[in-house]
Scaffold this active site. Structure first.
Site, PDB file in Angstrom:
ATOM      1  N   ALA A  89       0.861  -1.177   0.000  1.00  0.00           N
ATOM      2  CA  ALA A  89       0.000   0.000   0.000  1.00  0.00           C
ATOM      3  C   ALA A  89       0.896   1.226   0.000  1.00  0.00           C
ATOM      4  O   ALA A  89       2.101   1.128   0.193  1.00  0.00           O
ATOM      5  CB  ALA A  89      -0.903  -0.019   1.224  1.00  0.00           C
ATOM      6  N   GLY A 132      -0.347  -5.063   0.638  1.00  0.00           N
ATOM      7  CA  GLY A 132      -1.553  -4.909  -0.172  1.00  0.00           C
ATOM      8  C   GLY A 132      -1.420  -5.580  -1.530  1.00  0.00           C
ATOM      9  O   GLY A 132      -2.416  -6.020  -2.108  1.00  0.00           O
ATOM     10  N   GLU A 135      -2.204  -9.150  -0.980  1.00  0.00           N
ATOM     11  CA  GLU A 135      -3.642  -9.246  -0.720  1.00  0.00           C
ATOM     12  C   GLU A 135      -4.448  -9.101  -2.007  1.00  0.00           C
ATOM     13  O   GLU A 135      -5.435  -9.802  -2.227  1.00  0.00           O
ATOM     14  CB  GLU A 135      -4.063  -8.175   0.287  1.00  0.00           C
ATOM     15  CG  GLU A 135      -3.510  -8.450   1.684  1.00  0.00           C
ATOM     16  CD  GLU A 135      -3.747  -7.299   2.639  1.00  0.00           C
ATOM     17  OE1 GLU A 135      -3.361  -6.157   2.311  1.00  0.00           O
ATOM     18  OE2 GLU A 135      -4.322  -7.532   3.713  1.00  0.00           O
ATOM     19  N   GLU A 155       3.503  -6.067   6.945  1.00  0.00           N
ATOM     20  CA  GLU A 155       2.894  -4.969   7.715  1.00  0.00           C
ATOM     21  C   GLU A 155       3.432  -4.891   9.140  1.00  0.00           C
ATOM     22  O   GLU A 155       3.563  -3.813   9.713  1.00  0.00           O
ATOM     23  CB  GLU A 155       1.371  -5.140   7.748  1.00  0.00           C
ATOM     24  CG  GLU A 155       0.659  -4.862   6.426  1.00  0.00           C
ATOM     25  CD  GLU A 155       0.594  -6.062   5.496  1.00  0.00           C
ATOM     26  OE1 GLU A 155       1.283  -7.072   5.730  1.00  0.00           O
ATOM     27  OE2 GLU A 155      -0.162  -5.973   4.508  1.00  0.00           O
TER      28      GLU A 155
END
Ligand SMILES: *[C@@H]1O[C@H](CO)[C@@H](O)[C@H](O)[C@H]1NC(C)=O
Length: 281
Positions: A89, A132, A135, A155
């Site tokens: 992200a 992300g 994901e 993360e």
């Protein structure tokens, strides 16, 4: 000229506005395959290694809506660059965000769109699929990896945890021990480890990955789109339902295929030893 719609494009504030094809700043969108029946989305933030900012995910949502509504598209491929599928992200975007802003604004809520598409979606992962990015790949139905691909949920190293399904989809894909290890240490796995653990189904050389993913999309798109949707719905139910409930849903959908012209055509073509011509009806 816009390569997709072959009409003039205007440049406005770094945003490429295409008169007919819509407006995308962070992704490239086109149709691929011999029959142009594979929707193709390429993440295109090369300087940021395709970090997933809000704007990119909103564009992704729009592109998916368009492919979902396009009767010619039978499968969708999502890819990044050879260096990075998506390196995570956008951390700068999150750096000073407060809990109130995250919760109040339902941060990451529209990231989910990829997992609600009815048409089959293939992730073609070269390079980094981290945070992300991992994901996003796991929201797709099939993951193909390039030989140099790396997957991880780092993360924890930033003092947070995955927030777009990482703890859930990774655990279902690879089992508890490896998922815990990746989520708790932030370590990455390579393409071979990802294949061994069931996260990806195939590995290809870096420069062949995208065309192989499109070929898989073409193979899927050659079947009945209507029936593919039912097959996808049934497989996905395995992640949500008990075995008995899942089998019940499968049976209902299986019976439902007998209400379609394509089921009749498929079996008739088999009996007549010819190729089936599906009409998605
Ligand atoms: C976040 O806040 C710090 C000061 O607390 C500032 O130095 C930094 O530039 C801010 N980051 C962003 C991306 O706005």
């Amino acid at each position: 000229y816009c390569l997709i719609c072959l009409v003039n494009i205007f440049l406005m504030k770094n945003v490429v506005v295409c008169v007919w094809g819509g407006q995308y700043e962070y992704i490239l969108v086109e149709k691929r395959g011999e029959q142009s029946n594979v929707g193709f989305i390429q993440l295109n933030r090369p300087k940021a290694l395709n970090a997933l900012c809000d704007g990119l995910m909103l564009e992704m949502e729009r592109a998916l809506d368009a492919f979902e509504a396009d009767a010619d598209v039978g499968a969708i491929v999502i890819t990044g660059s050879e260096r990075a599928f998506a390196a995570g992200a956008d951390i700068k975007e999150m750096q000073n965000r407060t809990f109130q802003e995250c919760y109040g604004g339902n941060f990451l809520v529209h990231w989910n769109r990829v997992s609600t598409v009815k048409k089959p979606v293939i992730a073609a992962v070269n390079g980094f699929a981290l945070g992300g990015g991992c994901e996003l790949a796991m929201m797709c139905d099939i993951i193909y990896a390039g030989e140099k691909a790396q997957f991880g949920q780092p993360e924890i190293l930033l003092g947070t945890i995955p927030g777009a399904g990482g703890t859930q989809r990774l655990t279902r894909a690879v089992g508890k021990s490896l998922a815990m290890e990746l989520v708790l240490t932030g370590d990455r796995i390579n393409a071979q480890e990802a294949k061994q653990s069931g996260l990806v189904s195939k590995i290809y050389p870096v420069d062949q990955l995208v065309s192989e993913a499109v070929k898989c999309g073409e193979k899927i798109a050659a079947n009945s789109k209507l029936i593919s949707t039912m097959a996808k719905e049934a497989v996905n139910a395995a992640f949500e339902l008990t075995l008995a409930e899942g089998n019940r849903l499968e049976k209902r959908l299986f019976h439902a295929t007998f209400a379609t012209d394509d089921r009749k055509e498929g079996m008739t073509a088999f009996v007549e030893k010819r190729k089936a011509h599906f009409k998605d009806k």
